[in-house]
Design an enzyme around this catalytic site. Structure first.
Site, PDB file in Angstrom:
ATOM      1  CG  ASP A 353      -1.858  -1.222   0.895  1.00  0.00           C
ATOM      2  OD1 ASP A 353      -2.829  -1.087   0.081  1.00  0.00           O
ATOM      3  OD2 ASP A 353      -1.602  -2.254   1.759  1.00  0.00           O
ATOM      4  CB  THR A 354       2.775   2.328  -1.862  1.00  0.00           C
ATOM      5  OG1 THR A 354       3.359   1.203  -1.215  1.00  0.00           O
ATOM      6  CG2 THR A 354       3.756   3.368  -2.666  1.00  0.00           C
ATOM      7  CB  ILE A 355       0.872   7.737  -1.219  1.00  0.00           C
ATOM      8  CG1 ILE A 355       2.275   8.275  -0.437  1.00  0.00           C
ATOM      9  CG2 ILE A 355      -0.267   7.601  -0.430  1.00  0.00           C
ATOM     10  CD1 ILE A 355       2.872   9.466  -1.267  1.00  0.00           C
TER      11      ILE A 355
END
Length: 541
Positions: A353-355
């Site tokens: 999950d990451t931006i």
């Protein structure tokens, strides 16, 4: 071409910030309008994202960036991924009953690198003080903000995980439940942590009260992190690695990231006339899927922390090697198993999950930045009183002795998160698509969409994608934006096709900014998330 475009590109002569949540993008734009650089804007947007999208990023995680400095014509890379505690070893984990690397818990917490990354970026390439850059995030954390739609859905899906940790539940489940879309969420503890950083800089995190809280959270859970593990950490400025793809230069960050897999995949794809095959043709997609398998086999075998042994980047990234390896792609059938390249002095065994945001300023400088706490809410360990979760990035280590990615003291794990950059003549594009091991393959697809099929950056993000989430077998997820007849042709070739509805999170979420070399800047943010590309306003008259 069959591309369903939901949005137009943003175009301006000034700056643009593209992020997965509009409040974050707007915060970055405010910094541009105050005279900040692309790096300043990226830091401000990242800080806000840690408040408004806490399941995916925050100061408890790591950061990587590629920055193009238009004034000097220079490309910089920053690796701000943290190391393991000095006391953590494979032998220790095995003595405590671990047969494989734990996927959660205190032993997957490596030193969070994000704050050190902000400091390094701002010191070298920024213009404004850190207090100015963190002001919007502090305000949103203290006063609250309405939770956006996609983020609310992701947050809600992780409620059970968060509920297992009392401090996480107090922070992220107000009233005993996750916030719904439109609910106002406040995080006073995070506001206090960010305020401490605004006053004292990175030292407040790695040596001050925040460090004390991290160490206390580790100690009570039997972790090995010590004071000097935090205080001695520094990020690394690195030289991006690159390949050429039909006249474009595509740059990624070197190991310990998976960036090399995107470049290897492109080198393989370049051996075939994909434009002639046609966009979303079974032949083109078959090549891409098979190239993914081959590229990832090499990445998984050879990538680890380069301070513990160099990956054979030069040997892997040659056109001759790509030409030879491309012969393994069989147009008649999908490969169920692939092996790493055989290079001099190396074995071919495979261990198992990451931006993303980007900014361009009015000068044409570009910051391509990615930041993550790995899985949703990381470990869900929230150091008391801090308002943020610690990541579980160490889950990507292996316990296999002799593998370049085996866990060891003060070592950084293989990293999934990668920022991207590409250029040709005077055109410069900063881009990225988050989503675990989806990322390198999504980067290669984005580049191909632009180079092979003539798309603009918005079309390239929105076009239907595939992702192969595993490393062996013939399974592949294909977005329903790819025509059904093509999916049937892929199945006939032996691909185990799983059709996924459009606009889900399965294929990651991306942003891009571009300078056309003539003074016009473009921005794009895809509709698979809540994001936006927001332009800077000209100075008031």
């Amino acid at each position: 071409m069959g591309v369903i475009v939901g949005r137009s590109r943003v175009a301006t002569k000034y700056g643009i910030v593209a992020a997965s949540q509009p409040l974050a993008a707007r915060a970055g734009v405010q910094i541009l309008e105050r005279g900040g650089s692309a790096v300043d804007a990226a830091i401000a947007a990242n800080a806000v994202l840690g408040v408004v999208e806490p399941q995916s990023n925050g100061i408890g995680g790591d950061l990587f960036a590629i920055v193009y400095d238009a004034r000097r014509g220079a490309l910089h890379g920053l690796n701000s991924s943290g190391w393991t505690p000095r006391g953590l070893t494979a032998a220790l984990l095995k003595s405590r009953g671990a047969a494989t690397m734990p996927q959660g818990g205190v032993h997957t917490v490596t030193v969070p690198g994000a704050v050190a990354g902000w400091e390094a970026l701002r010191t070298r390439l920024g213009r404004l003080p850190l207090a100015d850059l963190l002001a919007p995030a502090i305000r949103y954390a203290a006063e609250g903000f309405p939770v956006s739609d996609v983020i609310a859905a992701h947050w809600g899906a992780l409620a059970d995980k968060v509920a297992t940790e009392p401090d996480a539940a107090r922070t992220y489940l107000p009233g005993g439940r996750p916030p719904r879309a439109g609910d106002i969420f406040r995080n006073a503890d995070l506001a206090a942590s960010l305020s401490a950083l605004a006053r004292a800089g990175a030292s407040a995190f790695y040596e001050g009260s925040i460090a004390d809280a991290i160490l206390a959270a580790s100690r009570v859970r039997g972790g090995t992190m010590a004071k000097d593990d935090l205080s001695e950490f520094e990020p690394d400025w690195v030289t991006p690695i690159s390949t050429t793809y039909r006249g474009w230069t595509v740059s990624e960050l070197p190991p310990n990231t998976q960036g090399i897999a995107a470049l290897l995949m492109l080198d393989l794809m370049e051996q075939f006339p994909l434009a002639e095959y046609g966009f979303h043709s079974a032949r083109a997609l078959h090549v891409m899927i098979e190239a993914k398998k081959l590229a990832y086999a090499d990445m998984l075998r050879h990538v680890g922390d380069p301070r513990f042994g160099d990956a054979p980047i030069a040997g892997l990234l040659t056109k001759a090697a790509a030409k030879a390896r491309a012969r393994r792609i069989d147009f008649a059938r999908a490969a169920a198993d692939v092996q790493p390249s055989s290079l001099a002095g190396l074995t071919t065994s495979v261990g198992a999950d990451t931006i993303y945001l980007c900014a361009i300023d009015r000068d044409g400088s570009i910051a391509s930045l990615i930041q993550s706490i790995y899985e949703g809410f990381g470990t869900a360990i929230v150091p008391p009183g801090t308002g943020f979760a610690l990541h579980n990035r160490g889950a990507l280590f292996t316990l296999d002795e002799g593998h370049p990615n085996v866990v060891a003291p003060r070592k950084r794990p293989l990293h999934t998160i990668i920022p991207g950059f590409m250029q040709k003549d005077d055109v410069r594009i900063g881009f990225g698509i988050m989503g675990g091991f989806n990322q390198a393959q999504a980067h290669a697809l984005f580049v191909s969409h632009i180079v092979d099929f003539g798309m603009d950056i918005q079309e390239a993000l929105e076009a239907g994608r595939f992702t192969k989430p595993t490393f062996t077998g013939t399974d592949v997820c294909v977005e329903a934006l790819v025509p059904e007849s093509v999916r049937q042709e892929l199945a006939a070739l032996g691909h185990d096709v799983v059709t996924v509805p459009p606009r889900t999170g399965m294929f990651g979420h991306g942003q891009a900014v571009m300078s056309d070399g003539r003074g016009v800047h473009f921005g794009a943010s895809e509709p698979r998330h809540d994001g936006a590309a927001i332009p800077e306003a000209p100075p008031p008259v």
